[in-house]
Design a protein around this motif. Structure first.
Motif, short mmCIF file in Angstrom:
data_model
loop_
_atom_site.label_atom_id
_atom_site.label_comp_id
_atom_site.label_asym_id
_atom_site.label_seq_id
_atom_site.Cartn_x
_atom_site.Cartn_y
_atom_site.Cartn_z
N ALA A 89 0.83 -1.21 0.00
CA ALA A 89 0.00 0.00 0.00
C ALA A 89 0.86 1.26 0.00
CB ALA A 89 -0.93 0.00 1.20
N ASP A 90 0.40 2.25 -0.74
CA ASP A 90 1.01 3.58 -0.70
C ASP A 90 0.37 4.43 0.39
OD1 ASP A 90 2.67 3.34 -3.24
OD2 ASP A 90 0.66 2.98 -4.04
N VAL A 91 -0.94 4.21 0.60
CA VAL A 91 -1.70 4.93 1.61
C VAL A 91 -2.45 3.91 2.45
CG1 VAL A 91 -3.52 6.62 2.05
CG2 VAL A 91 -1.99 6.93 0.10
N VAL A 92 -2.46 4.11 3.76
CA VAL A 92 -3.20 3.24 4.67
C VAL A 92 -4.18 4.10 5.46
CG1 VAL A 92 -3.04 1.57 6.55
CG2 VAL A 92 -1.19 1.72 4.86
N VAL A 93 -5.46 3.75 5.38
CA VAL A 93 -6.51 4.44 6.12
C VAL A 93 -7.06 3.46 7.15
CG1 VAL A 93 -8.76 5.58 6.01
CG2 VAL A 93 -7.09 5.93 4.18
N ILE A 94 -7.06 3.89 8.42
CA ILE A 94 -7.46 2.99 9.50
C ILE A 94 -8.60 3.62 10.31
CG2 ILE A 94 -6.70 1.83 11.62
CD1 ILE A 94 -3.84 1.97 10.50
N GLY A 95 -9.66 2.86 10.52
CA GLY A 95 -10.71 3.26 11.44
C GLY A 95 -10.41 2.69 12.81
N ALA A 96 -10.16 3.58 13.79
CA ALA A 96 -9.68 3.13 15.11
C ALA A 96 -10.50 3.77 16.22
CB ALA A 96 -8.20 3.48 15.28
N PRO A 97 -11.57 3.12 16.66
CA PRO A 97 -12.33 3.64 17.79
C PRO A 97 -11.57 3.43 19.10
CG PRO A 97 -13.17 1.49 17.19
CD PRO A 97 -12.13 1.84 16.16
N MET A 98 -11.84 4.26 20.08
CA MET A 98 -11.26 4.05 21.40
C MET A 98 -12.17 3.13 22.21
SD MET A 98 -10.60 6.71 24.56
CE MET A 98 -9.05 7.42 24.05
N TYR A 99 -11.60 2.01 22.67
CA TYR A 99 -12.31 1.10 23.57
C TYR A 99 -11.53 1.05 24.88
CZ TYR A 99 -14.95 -0.69 19.53
OH TYR A 99 -15.77 -0.81 18.44
N ASN A 100 -12.13 1.51 25.94
CA ASN A 100 -11.47 1.48 27.26
C ASN A 100 -10.06 2.08 27.20
OD1 ASN A 100 -13.68 0.25 28.59
ND2 ASN A 100 -13.08 -1.72 27.74
N ARG A 132 1.82 6.78 3.47
CA ARG A 132 1.02 7.78 4.15
C ARG A 132 -0.02 7.05 4.98
NH1 ARG A 132 -3.05 12.19 1.21
NH2 ARG A 132 -3.51 13.44 3.08
N VAL A 133 -0.13 7.37 6.26
CA VAL A 133 -1.08 6.71 7.15
C VAL A 133 -2.04 7.76 7.70
CG1 VAL A 133 -1.37 5.38 9.27
CG2 VAL A 133 0.59 4.92 7.78
N ILE A 134 -3.34 7.48 7.53
CA ILE A 134 -4.40 8.37 8.02
C ILE A 134 -5.31 7.54 8.91
CG2 ILE A 134 -6.21 10.01 7.41
CD1 ILE A 134 -4.98 10.05 4.56
N VAL A 135 -5.58 8.03 10.12
CA VAL A 135 -6.37 7.27 11.08
C VAL A 135 -7.63 8.05 11.45
CG1 VAL A 135 -6.39 6.12 13.31
CG2 VAL A 135 -4.25 6.26 12.01
N ALA A 136 -8.78 7.40 11.31
CA ALA A 136 -10.05 7.95 11.77
C ALA A 136 -10.30 7.46 13.19
CB ALA A 136 -11.18 7.50 10.86
N VAL A 137 -10.27 8.37 14.14
CA VAL A 137 -10.43 8.02 15.56
C VAL A 137 -11.79 8.50 16.05
CG1 VAL A 137 -9.52 8.38 17.89
CG2 VAL A 137 -7.95 8.19 15.96
N SER A 138 -12.48 7.64 16.78
CA SER A 138 -13.70 8.07 17.47
C SER A 138 -13.54 7.80 18.96
CB SER A 138 -14.94 7.34 16.93
OG SER A 138 -14.82 5.94 17.13
N ARG A 139 -14.00 8.78 19.77
CA ARG A 139 -13.88 8.65 21.23
C ARG A 139 -15.21 9.04 21.86
NH1 ARG A 139 -8.12 11.02 20.54
NH2 ARG A 139 -8.92 13.10 20.93
N GLY A 140 -15.64 8.24 22.82
CA GLY A 140 -16.92 8.52 23.48
C GLY A 140 -16.90 9.78 24.31
N GLY A 141 -15.76 10.07 24.94
CA GLY A 141 -15.62 11.27 25.76
C GLY A 141 -14.63 12.24 25.14
N PHE A 142 -14.12 13.12 25.97
CA PHE A 142 -13.18 14.14 25.53
C PHE A 142 -11.80 13.84 26.10
CE2 PHE A 142 -17.36 16.08 25.31
CZ PHE A 142 -17.35 16.63 24.02
N TYR A 143 -10.85 13.59 25.22
CA TYR A 143 -9.51 13.17 25.63
C TYR A 143 -8.41 13.99 24.96
CZ TYR A 143 -11.95 9.06 27.42
OH TYR A 143 -12.80 8.22 28.10
N GLY A 144 -8.76 15.15 24.43
CA GLY A 144 -7.78 16.00 23.78
C GLY A 144 -6.70 16.49 24.73
N ALA A 145 -5.64 17.04 24.17
CA ALA A 145 -4.48 17.45 24.97
C ALA A 145 -4.83 18.49 26.02
CB ALA A 145 -3.39 17.98 24.04
#
Length: 204
Positions: free
Chosen positions: A85-96, A133-146
């Motif tokens: 792959a030249d580009v990798v797209v990953i769907g990565a939800p946060m679990y615990n 190139r790696v692009i990750v779609a992240v979903s989080r139930g709460g707020f965990y930003g910096a």
């Protein structure tokens, strides 16, 4: 161009990370005529979690079951998909606070010495997958930003940054849907914002 699309959410059509990863792929496909898309759904077809038996099967005189042989063959296909792959797209939800175990099983089959990393004569790690190139779609139930009180509990972006930096990809791109379970209407708001971010991605 070859694009590998990996999803790990267990929620199917109800998944935010799947919706965002699909939007990212759609955007890149529209921007890149002739792109070849390879799909790996780690929930529909999970890879076996790495075990001692899988490692032992590499020995020349190993007594390997048909099941282990088939699992290692599928893991090898997953590694080849990643390498090609030249580009990798990953769907990565946060679990615990971290990634799904299905995604960890995939990572264990991708981080392979001699294929995606090696050690030099001084024992330092050399990444071998820096052409991606790696692009990750992240979903989080709460707020965990910096800038949030829960920032120290965030182990999706931080972990995946470390994983891909280790194999030579230091600049992972993240599209984040934040707080999708934190209150009424927030799921839609977070998803809409992430989809807009996905729609602004450039092909290169």
């Amino acid at each position: 161009m070859k694009l590998l699309h990996v999803d790990a959410s267990i929620l199917g059509a109800h998944s935010v990370s799947r919706a965002v990863s699909a939007a990212i792929v759609h955007r890149l496909e529209a921007e890149t005529p002739g792109v070849e898309i390879i799909r790996r759904d780690l929930t529909a077809a999970p890879l076996a979690h790495l075990s001692g038996g899988h490692l032992a099967a590499a020995a020349p005189d190993a007594d390997v079951s048909a099941e282990t042989r088939a699992e290692n063959a599928e893991a090898a296909r997953a590694l080849d998909e990643f390498l090609q792959a030249d580009v990798v797209v990953i769907g990565a939800p946060m679990y615990n606070f971290s990634i799904p175990s299905q995604l960890k099983a995939w990572i264990d089959r991708v981080l392979v010495a001699g294929r995606t990393f090696r050690y030099d004569e001084n024992g330092r790690v050399v990444g071998l997958a820096g052409d991606k190139r790696v692009i990750v779609a992240v979903s989080r139930g709460g707020f965990y930003g910096a800038d949030t009180p829960m920032a120290a509990f965030e182990h999706v972006e931080t972990y995946l940054k470390a994983v891909f930096a280790f194999i030579g990809v230091p600049d992972v791109e993240f599209v984040v849907a934040e707080g999708v379970m934190a209150g009424p209407g927030l799921r839609e708001k977070a998803l809409d914002a992430a989809l807009q971010d996905a729609g602004r991605l450039k092909a290169a």
